[in-house]
Motif scaffolding. Structure first.
Motif, PDB file in Angstrom:
ATOM      1  N   VAL A  10       9.724  -6.583   1.018  1.00  0.00           N
ATOM      2  CA  VAL A  10       9.918  -5.758   2.216  1.00  0.00           C
ATOM      3  C   VAL A  10      11.393  -5.790   2.598  1.00  0.00           C
ATOM      4  CG1 VAL A  10       9.261  -5.392   4.621  1.00  0.00           C
ATOM      5  CG2 VAL A  10       7.586  -6.352   2.995  1.00  0.00           C
ATOM      6  N   ILE A  11      12.024  -4.625   2.525  1.00  0.00           N
ATOM      7  CA  ILE A  11      13.439  -4.493   2.889  1.00  0.00           C
ATOM      8  C   ILE A  11      13.571  -3.224   3.721  1.00  0.00           C
ATOM      9  CG2 ILE A  11      15.802  -4.201   2.055  1.00  0.00           C
ATOM     10  CD1 ILE A  11      14.948  -5.677  -0.501  1.00  0.00           C
ATOM     11  N   PRO A  12      14.109  -3.303   4.929  1.00  0.00           N
ATOM     12  CA  PRO A  12      14.138  -2.138   5.820  1.00  0.00           C
ATOM     13  C   PRO A  12      15.167  -1.099   5.393  1.00  0.00           C
ATOM     14  CG  PRO A  12      15.307  -3.952   6.832  1.00  0.00           C
ATOM     15  CD  PRO A  12      14.710  -4.491   5.561  1.00  0.00           C
ATOM     16  N   ASN A  13      14.889   0.157   5.746  1.00  0.00           N
ATOM     17  CA  ASN A  13      15.860   1.220   5.467  1.00  0.00           C
ATOM     18  C   ASN A  13      16.179   2.057   6.703  1.00  0.00           C
ATOM     19  OD1 ASN A  13      12.999   2.173   4.274  1.00  0.00           O
ATOM     20  ND2 ASN A  13      13.992   3.911   5.299  1.00  0.00           N
ATOM     21  N   ARG A  21       0.815  -1.216   0.000  1.00  0.00           N
ATOM     22  CA  ARG A  21       0.000   0.000   0.000  1.00  0.00           C
ATOM     23  C   ARG A  21       0.855   1.275   0.000  1.00  0.00           C
ATOM     24  NH1 ARG A  21      -2.786  -2.538   4.818  1.00  0.00           N
ATOM     25  NH2 ARG A  21      -4.172  -4.130   3.940  1.00  0.00           N
ATOM     26  N   ILE A  22       2.170   1.116   0.194  1.00  0.00           N
ATOM     27  CA  ILE A  22       3.070   2.275   0.203  1.00  0.00           C
ATOM     28  C   ILE A  22       3.397   2.655  -1.241  1.00  0.00           C
ATOM     29  CG2 ILE A  22       5.303   3.154   0.947  1.00  0.00           C
ATOM     30  CD1 ILE A  22       5.268   1.007   3.161  1.00  0.00           C
ATOM     31  N   GLU A  23       3.211   3.910  -1.584  1.00  0.00           N
ATOM     32  CA  GLU A  23       3.479   4.350  -2.957  1.00  0.00           C
ATOM     33  C   GLU A  23       4.955   4.186  -3.302  1.00  0.00           C
ATOM     34  OE1 GLU A  23       2.732   8.324  -5.759  1.00  0.00           O
ATOM     35  OE2 GLU A  23       2.056   8.273  -3.668  1.00  0.00           O
ATOM     36  N   ASP A  24       5.216   3.557  -4.456  1.00  0.00           N
ATOM     37  CA  ASP A  24       6.579   3.354  -4.981  1.00  0.00           C
ATOM     38  C   ASP A  24       7.446   2.480  -4.065  1.00  0.00           C
ATOM     39  OD1 ASP A  24       6.030   4.972  -7.205  1.00  0.00           O
ATOM     40  OD2 ASP A  24       6.562   6.788  -6.090  1.00  0.00           O
ATOM     41  N   ALA A  25       6.810   1.631  -3.264  1.00  0.00           N
ATOM     42  CA  ALA A  25       7.585   0.736  -2.392  1.00  0.00           C
ATOM     43  C   ALA A  25       8.265  -0.360  -3.216  1.00  0.00           C
ATOM     44  CB  ALA A  25       6.671   0.103  -1.342  1.00  0.00           C
ATOM     45  N   SER A  26       9.316  -0.944  -2.663  1.00  0.00           N
ATOM     46  CA  SER A  26       9.992  -2.070  -3.306  1.00  0.00           C
ATOM     47  C   SER A  26       9.055  -3.272  -3.386  1.00  0.00           C
ATOM     48  CB  SER A  26      11.250  -2.433  -2.526  1.00  0.00           C
ATOM     49  OG  SER A  26      10.922  -2.748  -1.182  1.00  0.00           O
TER      50      SER A  26
END
Length: 341
Positions: A89-92, A81-86
């Protein structure tokens, strides 16, 4: 009698595409193809392949926090649901200290529950990790029912997973789950980790406990993953002081040096006098493994297995690392055959 090998096809579905190594995107080495090589190795050792049952969340939740399990179950859908997400799931971002406030954000929770960039979560990660854990549980139950030794072909692996943190290709700590499950019929269980990398998650889970002895042989972490754990002075704390034993090995240690350290590990296990043993089997200590940390030979794995077998304990063997190389299946065959002697 052939050794039973527990494995479910669903464990193949987790198929991470990339991870960061030294800051650079690389193809993820923890590939589903590992299963084909390991299955061939188990069959060559004469093992009977058995599908585990769905054991539900109870044996998993006996090790992992409900907060973490809820995260693992839901984070992929939330991430989308996050716009332009990878795609994975990879943390930053990571907290400097994991105390106090718990973020509501998917990005914040990913950083809280994922130690590094080598545990990407995709749509099939949760299901594959559960079946991997259930393979470990089924192998433990077979030993609890009287089998002398069993092998769980666990993939994804588990020993870098803490009670509420994923890391290093690992999400659920299969070795810890198996050991905890065996405490239902055993008062004392030992875990012997012979993976190339230190089993930092396993150590962390049992660090304050005296009902599970944790012993690990691994490449010296002073210049090798996981870097911050696995040093010889880490002995446990509180009730667990003296119940954790690390044997860091110089880079490129070969059969003789590994077996010498294993003698010390076995002496510590005998001094603990456990009722049962869990072996966290990493085949990445192999001289030709892509990670290139230690130099155990294919025949060396048979000698390692024979030495562990001489402990004479009911034993659950849990697959950890060991990455794609021509000899991967042969190394497993060597170990399982040596253990059966």
């Amino acid at each position: 009698m052939s050794m039973k090998t527990f494995y479910a096809e669903e464990q193949k579905k987790h198929d991470p595409k990339m991870f960061l190594s030294s800051g650079a995107p690389q193809p993820n080495p923890e590939k589903p193809e590992r299963i084909e090589r390991l299955l061939a190795g188990a069959k060559a050792a004469g093992c009977e392949i058995v599908r585990p049952r769905d054991h539900g969340l109870k044996p998993i939740a006996a090790i992992h926090t409900p907060e973490y399990l809820e995260f693992l179950q839901n984070i992929f859908l939330r991430w989308q649901r996050i716009e332009d997400a990878s795609q994975e799931v990879i943390p930053n971002i990571h907290p400097l200290a994991r105390t106090g406030r718990y973020p509501a954000s998917a990005v914040g929770q990913a950083g809280y529950h994922m130690a590094d960039t080598a545990c990407p979560i995709s749509a099939d990660t949760w299901g594959s990790a559960c079946w991997s854990a259930w393979s470990a549980v089924e192998a433990a139950e077979a030993v609890m029912a009287g089998a002398r030794h069993t092998y769980a072909l666990c993939r994804p692996p588990g020993h870098h997973a803490f009670a509420d943190v994923a890391g290093g290709f690992c999400f659920l700590n299969n070795s810890a789950i198996a050991a905890q499950h065996m405490l239902q019929s055993s008062k004392r269980v030992a875990i012997l980790d012979i993976d190339l990398h230190h089993g930092n998650g396993t150590q962390g889970i049992f660090y304050g406990r005296n009902d599970v002895l944790t012993v690990s042989l691994h490449a010296d972490p002073v210049r090798f993953y996981p870097f911050f754990w696995g040093h010889a002075d880490e002995r446990g704390e509180g009730l667990g002081l003296g119940y954790n034993f690390n044997l860091p090995l110089p880079r490129r240690t070969a059969d003789a040096g590994f077996l010498e350290a294993l003698d010390a590990a076995n002496r510590r296990i005998e001094a603990y006098a456990p009722d049962a043993l869990v072996v966290a089997l990493g085949l990445d200590a192999f001289e030709g493994d892509p990670f290139g940390g230690l130099s155990v030979s294919t025949q060396g794995f048979a000698r390692i297995a024979e030495a562990i077998g001489r402990l004479g304990l009911p034993t659950v063997i849990i697959q950890e690392g060991g990455y794609l190389c021509d000899e991967l299946g042969d190394n497993l065959t060597s170990f399982l055959t040596g253990f059966g002697h």
